[in-house]
Design a protein around this motif. Structure first.
Motif, PDB file in Angstrom:
ATOM      1  N   GLU A   1      36.426  21.433  46.464  1.00  0.00           N
ATOM      2  CA  GLU A   1      35.906  20.671  45.330  1.00  0.00           C
ATOM      3  C   GLU A   1      35.575  21.548  44.124  1.00  0.00           C
ATOM      4  O   GLU A   1      35.513  21.051  42.994  1.00  0.00           O
ATOM      5  CB  GLU A   1      34.664  19.886  45.760  1.00  0.00           C
ATOM      6  N   GLY A   2      35.366  22.831  44.340  1.00  0.00           N
ATOM      7  CA  GLY A   2      35.068  23.729  43.233  1.00  0.00           C
ATOM      8  C   GLY A   2      36.205  23.862  42.242  1.00  0.00           C
ATOM      9  O   GLY A   2      36.010  24.332  41.116  1.00  0.00           O
ATOM     10  N   PHE A   3      37.420  23.438  42.655  1.00  0.00           N
ATOM     11  CA  PHE A   3      38.583  23.525  41.777  1.00  0.00           C
ATOM     12  C   PHE A   3      38.861  22.218  41.042  1.00  0.00           C
ATOM     13  O   PHE A   3      39.979  21.994  40.568  1.00  0.00           O
ATOM     14  CB  PHE A   3      39.813  23.947  42.590  1.00  0.00           C
TER      15      PHE A   3
ATOM     16  N   SER B   1      29.634  48.324  41.778  1.00  0.00           N
ATOM     17  CA  SER B   1      28.487  49.227  41.670  1.00  0.00           C
ATOM     18  C   SER B   1      27.267  48.668  42.399  1.00  0.00           C
ATOM     19  O   SER B   1      26.373  49.412  42.795  1.00  0.00           O
ATOM     20  CB  SER B   1      28.136  49.465  40.192  1.00  0.00           C
ATOM     21  N   LEU B   2      27.248  47.356  42.610  1.00  0.00           N
ATOM     22  CA  LEU B   2      26.124  46.715  43.281  1.00  0.00           C
ATOM     23  C   LEU B   2      26.351  46.571  44.781  1.00  0.00           C
ATOM     24  O   LEU B   2      25.403  46.656  45.570  1.00  0.00           O
ATOM     25  CB  LEU B   2      25.885  45.335  42.666  1.00  0.00           C
ATOM     26  N   GLY B   3      27.598  46.353  45.195  1.00  0.00           N
ATOM     27  CA  GLY B   3      27.853  46.160  46.618  1.00  0.00           C
ATOM     28  C   GLY B   3      29.331  46.196  46.951  1.00  0.00           C
ATOM     29  O   GLY B   3      30.192  46.349  46.084  1.00  0.00           O
ATOM     30  N   ARG B   4      29.612  46.024  48.229  1.00  0.00           N
ATOM     31  CA  ARG B   4      30.992  45.964  48.714  1.00  0.00           C
ATOM     32  C   ARG B   4      31.544  44.570  48.439  1.00  0.00           C
ATOM     33  O   ARG B   4      30.947  43.579  48.827  1.00  0.00           O
ATOM     34  CB  ARG B   4      31.035  46.263  50.212  1.00  0.00           C
ATOM     35  N   ILE B   5      32.682  44.513  47.778  1.00  0.00           N
ATOM     36  CA  ILE B   5      33.293  43.231  47.462  1.00  0.00           C
ATOM     37  C   ILE B   5      33.870  42.620  48.740  1.00  0.00           C
ATOM     38  O   ILE B   5      34.599  43.269  49.482  1.00  0.00           O
ATOM     39  CB  ILE B   5      34.385  43.395  46.394  1.00  0.00           C
ATOM     40  N   VAL B   6      33.522  41.364  48.988  1.00  0.00           N
ATOM     41  CA  VAL B   6      33.958  40.652  50.190  1.00  0.00           C
ATOM     42  C   VAL B   6      35.044  39.657  49.789  1.00  0.00           C
ATOM     43  O   VAL B   6      34.819  38.795  48.932  1.00  0.00           O
ATOM     44  CB  VAL B   6      32.783  39.907  50.853  1.00  0.00           C
ATOM     45  N   ALA B   7      36.209  39.784  50.396  1.00  0.00           N
ATOM     46  CA  ALA B   7      37.311  38.870  50.074  1.00  0.00           C
ATOM     47  C   ALA B   7      36.936  37.443  50.458  1.00  0.00           C
ATOM     48  O   ALA B   7      36.259  37.192  51.449  1.00  0.00           O
ATOM     49  CB  ALA B   7      38.576  39.301  50.805  1.00  0.00           C
ATOM     50  N   HIS B   8      37.392  36.502  49.655  1.00  0.00           N
ATOM     51  CA  HIS B   8      37.177  35.078  49.901  1.00  0.00           C
ATOM     52  C   HIS B   8      38.522  34.425  50.188  1.00  0.00           C
ATOM     53  O   HIS B   8      39.580  34.949  49.791  1.00  0.00           O
ATOM     54  CB  HIS B   8      36.515  34.440  48.676  1.00  0.00           C
ATOM     55  N   ARG B   9      38.491  33.307  50.846  1.00  0.00           N
ATOM     56  CA  ARG B   9      39.713  32.548  51.114  1.00  0.00           C
ATOM     57  C   ARG B   9      40.532  32.323  49.850  1.00  0.00           C
ATOM     58  O   ARG B   9      41.776  32.343  49.879  1.00  0.00           O
ATOM     59  CB  ARG B   9      39.328  31.186  51.716  1.00  0.00           C
ATOM     60  N   ASP B  10      39.859  32.122  48.718  1.00  0.00           N
ATOM     61  CA  ASP B  10      40.534  31.751  47.486  1.00  0.00           C
ATOM     62  C   ASP B  10      40.599  32.880  46.466  1.00  0.00           C
ATOM     63  O   ASP B  10      41.002  32.654  45.317  1.00  0.00           O
ATOM     64  CB  ASP B  10      39.812  30.552  46.842  1.00  0.00           C
ATOM     65  N   SER B  11      40.195  34.097  46.850  1.00  0.00           N
ATOM     66  CA  SER B  11      40.135  35.181  45.868  1.00  0.00           C
ATOM     67  C   SER B  11      41.486  35.864  45.700  1.00  0.00           C
ATOM     68  O   SER B  11      42.358  35.818  46.571  1.00  0.00           O
ATOM     69  CB  SER B  11      39.076  36.210  46.279  1.00  0.00           C
ATOM     70  N   ASP B  12      41.636  36.526  44.556  1.00  0.00           N
ATOM     71  CA  ASP B  12      42.804  37.352  44.294  1.00  0.00           C
ATOM     72  C   ASP B  12      42.613  38.723  44.932  1.00  0.00           C
ATOM     73  O   ASP B  12      41.599  38.985  45.582  1.00  0.00           O
ATOM     74  CB  ASP B  12      43.013  37.488  42.782  1.00  0.00           C
ATOM     75  N   ALA B  13      43.572  39.609  44.725  1.00  0.00           N
ATOM     76  CA  ALA B  13      43.545  40.918  45.383  1.00  0.00           C
ATOM     77  C   ALA B  13      42.312  41.738  45.010  1.00  0.00           C
ATOM     78  O   ALA B  13      41.836  42.551  45.808  1.00  0.00           O
ATOM     79  CB  ALA B  13      44.817  41.687  45.035  1.00  0.00           C
TER      80      ALA B  13
ATOM     81  N   LEU C   1      32.527  36.652  42.348  1.00  0.00           N
ATOM     82  CA  LEU C   1      32.689  37.713  43.340  1.00  0.00           C
ATOM     83  C   LEU C   1      31.670  37.510  44.458  1.00  0.00           C
ATOM     84  O   LEU C   1      30.521  37.142  44.199  1.00  0.00           O
ATOM     85  CB  LEU C   1      32.445  39.094  42.721  1.00  0.00           C
ATOM     86  N   SER C   2      32.090  37.752  45.691  1.00  0.00           N
ATOM     87  CA  SER C   2      31.172  37.791  46.834  1.00  0.00           C
ATOM     88  C   SER C   2      30.926  39.248  47.183  1.00  0.00           C
ATOM     89  O   SER C   2      31.873  40.051  47.218  1.00  0.00           O
ATOM     90  CB  SER C   2      31.778  37.066  48.038  1.00  0.00           C
TER      91      SER C   2
END
Length: 247
Positions: free
Chosen positions: A71-73, A40-52, A223-224
């Motif tokens: 390192e975030g993991f 609702s706020l914006g277009r979701i941008v896929a990330h290298r590590d994101s799910d579908a 989410l990005s």
């Protein structure tokens, strides 16, 4: 500022982002709700590590976190940084929600790049010039992005791009000012705790984020986003009128 989910969530978040570039909220109960709110706020941008669905789950994955850029993991501290610095156009917004709180530590870190820039303009104006020079930092490795920490954007605005791990290579002219920059970042660092269901949205072209080290099963959903145009959320922050920086 906090935004109530019972009100017009996206409009309230957008208003806070226009004003300060950073907004906190709570009462997100499910992953599906997070995705719906984000869309609702914006277009979701896929990330290298994101799910579908675009969601990246940040939690301890053991030895996986020993790789540069992953390192975030792990459970270690993450120094303040902007996201996706190695791409030409990093996503504008980061939406973060706590799914499970760790046993100890894991405080969120947030730093307003606008405050850091103004601070440096007062105490070390030469640093501003050096940190704004085009093609002075290689972000993301050999195939990454050659830019600067402070970048000029449309409308006299400044965008921040910053990280201090192995995926950033600084020119000698920039390196000499990094201690001054880190001191300014330290002066404007804030920490806060997220309980399950609480989260924040920040403008990734203005704010740095990170975390302290933690123990236990800490789970964060991220989410990005690129905001919908109708919200007219500007990128970065306005250049101070008393600072002259070479383009």
């Amino acid at each position: 500022m906090f935004v109530d989910l019972q009100q017009d969530w996206a409009a309230g978040i957008a208003s806070g982002l226009v004003a300060e570039g950073f907004v906190r909220f709570d009462r997100v109960r499910t992953r599906a709700q997070l995705v719906t709110l984000g869309a609702s706020l914006g277009r979701i941008v896929a990330h290298r590590d994101s799910d579908a669905d675009g969601v990246t789950i940040l939690q301890d994955r053991g030895g996986f976190a020993h790789r540069i850029g992953f390192e975030g993991f792990g459970t270690g501290a993450l120094a303040p940084h902007t996201d996706r610095s190695g791409v030409t156009d990093p996503p504008a917004l980061l939406l973060v929600v706590c799914g499970h709180k760790g046993t100890s530590g894991g405080e969120c870190i947030a730093v307003d790049g606008d405050a850091v820039y103004h601070d440096l303009a007062d105490v070390a104006p030469q640093a501003i010039s050096a940190l704004s020079q085009p093609r002075s930092v290689l972000f993301g490795g050999a195939a990454g992005y050659l830019g600067s920490i402070f970048e000029h954007a449309q409308g006299g605005r400044i965008r921040v791009r910053y990280r201090m791990d192995g995926l950033a290579q600084y020119s000698p002219q920039v390196s000499r000012w990094l201690p001054e920059l880190r001191r300014a970042i330290d002066r404007h660092t804030s920490q806060f705790v997220l309980d399950p269901g609480q989260g924040y949205v920040l403008h990734n072209h203005r704010w740095l984020h990170g975390r302290t080290a933690f123990t236990g099963d800490r789970v964060i959903y991220r989410l990005s986003l690129d905001p919908h145009p109708e919200f007219t959320i500007p990128s970065g922050f306005q250049t101070p009128s008393n600072v002259g920086v070479a383009p």
